[in-house]
Structures are given as C-alpha cells and as structure tokens.
Enzyme design. Structure first.
Site, mmCIF file in Angstrom:
data_model
loop_
_atom_site.group_PDB
_atom_site.id
_atom_site.type_symbol
_atom_site.label_atom_id
_atom_site.label_comp_id
_atom_site.label_asym_id
_atom_site.label_seq_id
_atom_site.Cartn_x
_atom_site.Cartn_y
_atom_site.Cartn_z
ATOM 1 C CE1 TYR A 147 69.300 -19.032 17.785
ATOM 2 C CE2 TYR A 147 67.540 -17.395 17.720
ATOM 3 C CZ TYR A 147 68.242 -18.378 18.397
ATOM 4 O OH TYR A 147 67.887 -18.701 19.690
ATOM 5 C CE LYS A 151 67.058 -21.773 18.305
ATOM 6 N NZ LYS A 151 67.354 -22.974 19.118
#
Length: 255
Positions: A147, A151
């Site tokens: 993740y 980002k």
C-alpha cells in the site's frame, strides 16, 4: 455557473461513496465509477448519481467510460480519484500479484483517469483534480509495504503533474489523510496490523477529510497537498524534519 459534473472513482464505498453523496446533495451531477454490483447501484439510488461500472485497472474501460461521461454531460469539471485497495502483510509474505494489483488500482488507476480527463480540462483552461494519496505516501509502515509504495508513487506523480499544470487554470489537490474511519481501516486492523499504530494519529471522521478538501479547493493558491487535521500535519512535518525519530516511533508501535 451551470451545473457541474464530477467523476468519482471508488464511489461504491468508503471515501468515494461519501464524496459522491456529498457532491450529489450539493447539486453536482455525479458520475459514480466503481466495479459493478449492488453497492454501486445503491449509491446511484440514494443520490441520483449515474452509475458507471468500470475497472480502473483496465485502461480501455477507463478511456471508454470517460468518453461516455463526456458524451452525456459535455464536460468533466472535477475528478475525485478515490478508488483504492489495501493489502496488509509483510513484504516476504505477500504474493507478487498483491503488489501488481495494488499498483494497478492505487497508482495506475490514478494515472489512467487523469490522462482520460486532462485533455478536456486543458482545452477549457479549467478543472479540478482531487487525487487520494495518504499519509502512508510519506511515512513507511511495517506490514503495509504494498500500500505505502503505491501512495508514495501517487505523491511523486502529483508533484510532477503540478509542475506540468502550472498556468493551465487546472486545480490539483493531493489528499494525504492519516487513518480515516472507513471500512478499509477496519479491514486493515482486522488483518493483524498493530492497533497501536492507529493511535499514532487519531482516526479522522470521513467528513473532516471532505471538509478539508473543499476548504482547500476554495483557496486556489493553497498548494497541492491536503493534510486533514492538525495531527496529520504534525506527523508530515516530523517526517520531513526528523525522519529517523518518526521511524523509531513507528517501529516501536509496530512491534
């Protein structure tokens, strides 16, 4: 000003759903984009938004959906790219497919939609791009490698895009919230991520994030980043000024 049109990706749940609801209630025409299913249908029924089933990991679907929205409404005034997934797990425990899916949805899904709407915005000399990144795009977190990498990519993409948009009349915001009380956060906590990390920055209410975005868009020269809430801004500043100190705190809370 006439009725404006917004495309909201990830509109079936979480921040995307709340964004679609708020914009529709504020008088926007909303193109609600997500995978097909009852959740997307429910958003459309509740808000009057027009549902557009679309897999953001499929470039052809994204291009075709954008064209269909433009044909129906004439122009896209705002893109809110909220589609995203979080696959918790230590890096050596995740399958390569987990990384590929995360990149395809969280990062490349953002790129695809920006590329789909940007030519029209440039030709009109106006438009708003709201891209959801995360505080995780600045602050590495154990067991969230898939993740956080995506980002970080969105943050770098947004900074580069901001340079290319200078003087275009297009407004760009890169939203970097910390923990937000959404189903995604509940899922992350349920998969073994230390609950102590959640306390590093008190989970924000989704409405606070949306309020911060709208306030920033009103201030056209506010800068591209939106850090909702004082704790999030403080963590971002600590990350920039004393990254080693913050890394130590994150390691201890993750243990």
């Amino acid at each position: 000003m006439g009725i404006r049109t917004a495309v909201v990706t990830g509109a079936a749940s979480g921040m995307g759903r709340l964004t679609a609801v708020r914009l529709a209630r504020s008088g926007w025409r909303v193109a609600a984009v997500d995978l097909p299913g009852p959740q997307l249908d429910a958003v459309a029924t509740e808000t009057g938004a027009v549902p557009y089933p679309c897999d953001v990991s499929d470039a052809e679907q994204v291009a075709a959906t954008a064209d269909t929205v433009i044909e129906r409404f004439g122009a896209i005034d705002r893109l809110v790219n909220a589609a995203g997934i979080a696959v918790p797990g230590r890096i050596e425990d995740l399958a390569s497919r987990d990384f590929e899916r995360s990149v395809d949805i969280n990062y490349l899904g953002t790129v695809r939609w920006v590329q789909a709407v940007l030519p029209g915005m440039r030709s009109r000399g106006s438009g708003e791009l709201v891209l959801f990144a995360s505080l995780a795009g600045w602050m590495p977190t154990p067991a969230m490698g898939a993740y956080t990498a995506t980002k970080f990519a969105v943050v770098g993409f947004a900074e580069t895009l901001a340079m290319e948009l200078r003087g275009s009349g297009i407004t760009l915001r890169c939203v970097c919230p910390g923990a937000v009380q959404t189903p995604m956060l509940d899922d992350i906590m349920a998969h073994g991520i230390s609950a102590r990390l959640k306390n590093l920055s008190r989970a924000a209410a989704p409405e606070q994030v949306l309020d911060s975005i709208e306030a920033s868009l009103v201030r056209r020269h506010a800068g591209i980043y939106v850090f909702p809430g004082i704790p999030t801004k403080m963590l971002w500043r600590i990350r920039r000024i004393a990254p080693g100190l913050l890394a130590g705190v994150v390691r201890r809370l993750s243990a």
